[in-house]
Enzyme design. Structure first.
Site, PDB file in Angstrom:
ATOM      1  N   ARG A   1       0.830  -1.214   0.000  1.00  0.00           N
ATOM      2  CA  ARG A   1       0.000   0.000   0.000  1.00  0.00           C
ATOM      3  C   ARG A   1       0.868   1.270   0.000  1.00  0.00           C
ATOM      4  O   ARG A   1       0.686   2.158  -0.825  1.00  0.00           O
ATOM      5  CB  ARG A   1      -0.927   0.034   1.235  1.00  0.00           C
ATOM      6  N   ILE A   2       1.797   1.343   0.948  1.00  0.00           N
ATOM      7  CA  ILE A   2       2.590   2.574   1.066  1.00  0.00           C
ATOM      8  C   ILE A   2       3.585   2.692  -0.087  1.00  0.00           C
ATOM      9  O   ILE A   2       3.734   3.761  -0.677  1.00  0.00           O
ATOM     10  CB  ILE A   2       3.299   2.658   2.438  1.00  0.00           C
TER      11      ILE A   2
ATOM     12  N   CYS B   1       1.567   6.487  10.555  1.00  0.00           N
ATOM     13  CA  CYS B   1       0.546   7.411  10.054  1.00  0.00           C
ATOM     14  C   CYS B   1      -0.175   8.078  11.223  1.00  0.00           C
ATOM     15  O   CYS B   1      -0.483   9.267  11.180  1.00  0.00           O
ATOM     16  CB  CYS B   1      -0.453   6.679   9.157  1.00  0.00           C
ATOM     17  N   THR B   2      -0.408   7.311  12.291  1.00  0.00           N
ATOM     18  CA  THR B   2      -1.135   7.852  13.446  1.00  0.00           C
ATOM     19  C   THR B   2      -0.284   8.868  14.210  1.00  0.00           C
ATOM     20  O   THR B   2      -0.781   9.912  14.640  1.00  0.00           O
ATOM     21  CB  THR B   2      -1.602   6.709  14.370  1.00  0.00           C
TER      22      THR B   2
ATOM     23  N   THR C   1      -1.485   0.347  19.927  1.00  0.00           N
ATOM     24  CA  THR C   1      -0.727   1.199  19.013  1.00  0.00           C
ATOM     25  C   THR C   1       0.344   1.924  19.812  1.00  0.00           C
ATOM     26  O   THR C   1       0.101   2.344  20.939  1.00  0.00           O
ATOM     27  CB  THR C   1      -1.612   2.244  18.290  1.00  0.00           C
TER      28      THR C   1
END
Length: 338
Positions: free
Chosen positions: A15-16, A156-157, A215
């Site tokens: 994806r990335i 990303c978070t 996370t």
């Protein structure tokens, strides 16, 4: 005279990897020269790049397979490798100065350093790393020194949370806080219930469940903003959406502030130093409104709430794929100037 373009190679076309390629191919200051992925053929690579369920079909260049080892984006050739061992990838021959390490496998310094043996000058890991220095563009990228060869673009978070936390901490001071991210599905999840020894809940069907998960994103903010070290932690709910996630940051403030004052501060920063990184909206938005948004964090002024003038819940959206991939390229451009 135009500056020489920054030449980029990508390891891992997931994806990335694919979206970083899309970002690079749409910019004038960077150039894609090579892609390595041992698990897919050049022809299949073309298909995966061209068609995307979330971000739509690629319409910027015609895409052709020249031969097994070369893709053509319009007229521009990109070298393709299918090599398993990172140290064997001849990045130098392909002309790649920067390598984006996006396999998700080589996330520590030692493993990522293998790319340097093949001639890469710098490596950016597109994931958090336990020992490589982490940078969040808009927050701490100015601390990058040119002698650092291997860096991490964090998660990303963390890229969504850190700019927001920085503004709040700079303006009002954060005593402590908890973060929840309501996070879209990612590739590590399962389509139906399946084995997942390390994370039992994570093995449950992604499209059917809200799945609590851990996370490190909030703790990682303490690495990029040392003044917040030990003050934030968080968790995640994986939900059945394919892209776009949202951070809920609930904090105790040192300095009393009305919710309107907080909104004003974030809006000012979003139009000033953090323009392009931190966004601000007062519209009645939902998650799909942010697909393809290249900002790291878009504050939702209407969604947040205050219990008192020292205890608030702040809500910020992010396209966890596209926004993050955009930052990977921004970080490379920043590093090239250091």
């Amino acid at each position: 005279m135009a500056d020489k373009k920054i030449r980029i190679g990508i390891n891992g076309f997931g994806r990335i990897g694919r979206l970083v390629a899309r970002v690079v191919l749409q910019r004038d200051d960077v150039e894609l020269v090579a892609v390595n992925d041992p698990f897919i053929t050049t022809e299949y690579m073309t298909y995966m790049f061209k068609y995307d369920s979330v971000h739509g079909q690629w319409k910027h260049h015609e895409l052709k397979v020249k031969d097994d080892k070369t893709l053509l984006f319009g007229e521009k050739p990109v070298t393709v490798f299918g090599i398993r061992n990172p140290e064997d990838i001849p990045w130098g021959e392909a002309g790649a100065d920067f390598v984006v390490e996006s396999t998700g496998v080589f996330t520590d310094k030692d493993k990522a350093a293998a790319h340097l043996k093949g001639g890469a000058k710098k490596v950016v890991i597109s994931a958090p790393s336990k020992d490589a220095p982490m940078f969040v563009v808009g927050v701490n990228e100015h601390e990058y020194k040119s002698d650092l060869d291997i860096v991490s673009n964090a998660s990303c978070t963390t890229n969504c949370l850190a700019p927001l936390a920085k503004v709040i901490n700079d303006r009002f001071g954060i005593v402590e806080g908890l973060m929840t991210t309501v996070h879209s599905i990612t590739a590590t999840q399962k389509t139906v219930d399946g084995p997942s020894m390390k994370d039992w809940r994570g093995g449950r069907a992604a499209s059917f469940n809200i799945i609590p998960s851990s996370t490190g994103a909030a703790k990682a903010v303490g690495k990029v903003l040392p003044s917040l070290n030990g003050k934030l932690t968080g968790m995640s709910f994986r939900v059945p959406t394919v892209d776009v996630s949202v951070v809920d940051l609930t904090v105790r403030l040192e300095k009393a502030a009305t919710y309107d004052e907080i909104k004003k501060a974030i809006k000012e920063e979003s139009e000033g130093k953090m323009k392009g990184i931190l966004g601000y909206t007062e519209d009645d938005v939902v998650s799909t409104d942010f697909v393809g948004d290249n900002r790291s964090s878009i504050f939702d002024a209407k969604a947040g709430i205050a219990l008192s003038d020292k205890f608030v819940k702040l809500v910020s959206w992010y396209d966890n794929e596209w926004g993050y991939s955009s930052r990977v390229v921004d970080l490379i451009v920043h590093m090239s100037k250091a």
